[in-house]
Write a protein that holds these residues in place. Structure first.
Motif, short mmCIF file in Angstrom:
data_model
loop_
_atom_site.label_atom_id
_atom_site.label_comp_id
_atom_site.label_asym_id
_atom_site.label_seq_id
_atom_site.Cartn_x
_atom_site.Cartn_y
_atom_site.Cartn_z
N UNK A 32 0.85 -1.20 0.00
CA UNK A 32 0.00 0.00 0.00
C UNK A 32 0.88 1.24 0.00
N UNK A 33 1.90 1.23 0.84
CA UNK A 33 2.82 2.36 0.91
C UNK A 33 3.55 2.55 -0.42
N UNK A 34 3.89 1.46 -1.08
CA UNK A 34 4.60 1.54 -2.37
C UNK A 34 3.71 2.17 -3.44
N UNK A 70 -11.93 -1.32 0.17
CA UNK A 70 -10.99 -1.47 1.30
C UNK A 70 -9.59 -1.04 0.87
N UNK A 71 -9.16 -1.50 -0.30
CA UNK A 71 -7.85 -1.12 -0.81
C UNK A 71 -7.77 0.40 -1.00
N UNK A 72 -8.81 0.98 -1.55
CA UNK A 72 -8.83 2.44 -1.78
C UNK A 72 -8.73 3.21 -0.47
N UNK A 73 -9.45 2.75 0.56
CA UNK A 73 -9.38 3.43 1.87
C UNK A 73 -7.96 3.37 2.43
N UNK A 74 -7.34 2.20 2.33
CA UNK A 74 -5.97 2.06 2.82
C UNK A 74 -5.01 2.96 2.05
#
Length: 189
Positions: A32-34, A70-74
């Motif tokens: 996610x950070x990448x 969920x991915x978008x929120x993260x």
């Protein structure tokens, strides 16, 4: 630069089993950070993912949308985002044109960004299908060793994709490090 990612095994953990609920969707540490680092550096990011679990009845598009939310929120929490998600919900037996290694998903991405070609884009995946689709659309190809990546790397050693130059990274985070480092060197010259 446009960077196209497979999802399962590149961004989220994947062991070959179907991810059938939002609770089962877990990002690979650092992924996610990448994505956020690449986005903040000005890259456009898209996902091209085969999701035959929809056609197999393992989960519906509402659950798939929930995983992507969920991915978008993260990502948003880290200051990043995915600009476009293309997915193939079809069963392999349907012989659709979008299931990788065919290029329909990449065509959707190209059209979304109003591009004539994907030359210069990078396709990042953990499977041969990802790399073959990217290579067929003139993308640079990068393999990560997460998900199915280690098995794919062994496969490519004995049966390479003719004409393709595949660069291998341990993780998507390592890929992002390399891209950002190369850009830093180019900007300082």
């Amino acid at each position: 630069m446009l960077i196209i990612l497979d999802r399962d095994g590149v961004i989220n953990e994947y062991d070959g089993s179907y991810i059938c609920s939002v609770d089962e969707w877990h990002p690979i540490p650092g992924s996610i950070e990448a994505v956020a680092r690449l986005y903040k550096a000005g890259h456009r990011l898209a996902i091209a993912t085969n999701q035959s679990g929809v056609a197999r009845g393992f989960y519906g598009t509402d659950v798939l949308d929930g995983m992507h939310e969920k991915m978008s929120r993260l990502l948003e929490a880290q200051g990043g985002r995915i600009d476009f998600i293309a997915y193939c919900p079809h069963h392999p037996d349907e012989h659709c044109g979008c299931r990788k290694p065919l290029t329909g998903l990449l065509d959707q991405i190209r059209d979304h960004f109003h591009l004539d070609t994907l030359k210069g884009a990078i396709m990042v995946g953990d499977s041969r299908k990802d790399l073959e689709a990217g290579f067929a659309e003139n993308c640079q190809t990068a393999l990560v060793r997460t998900g199915n990546g280690e098995d794919t790397e062994l496969d490519l050693q004995t049966c390479p994709i003719p004409g393709a130059k595949v660069v291998v990274y341990d993780t998507f985070s390592a890929f992002a490090d390399a891209v950002l480092l190369a850009e830093g060197l180019e900007k300082s010259e």
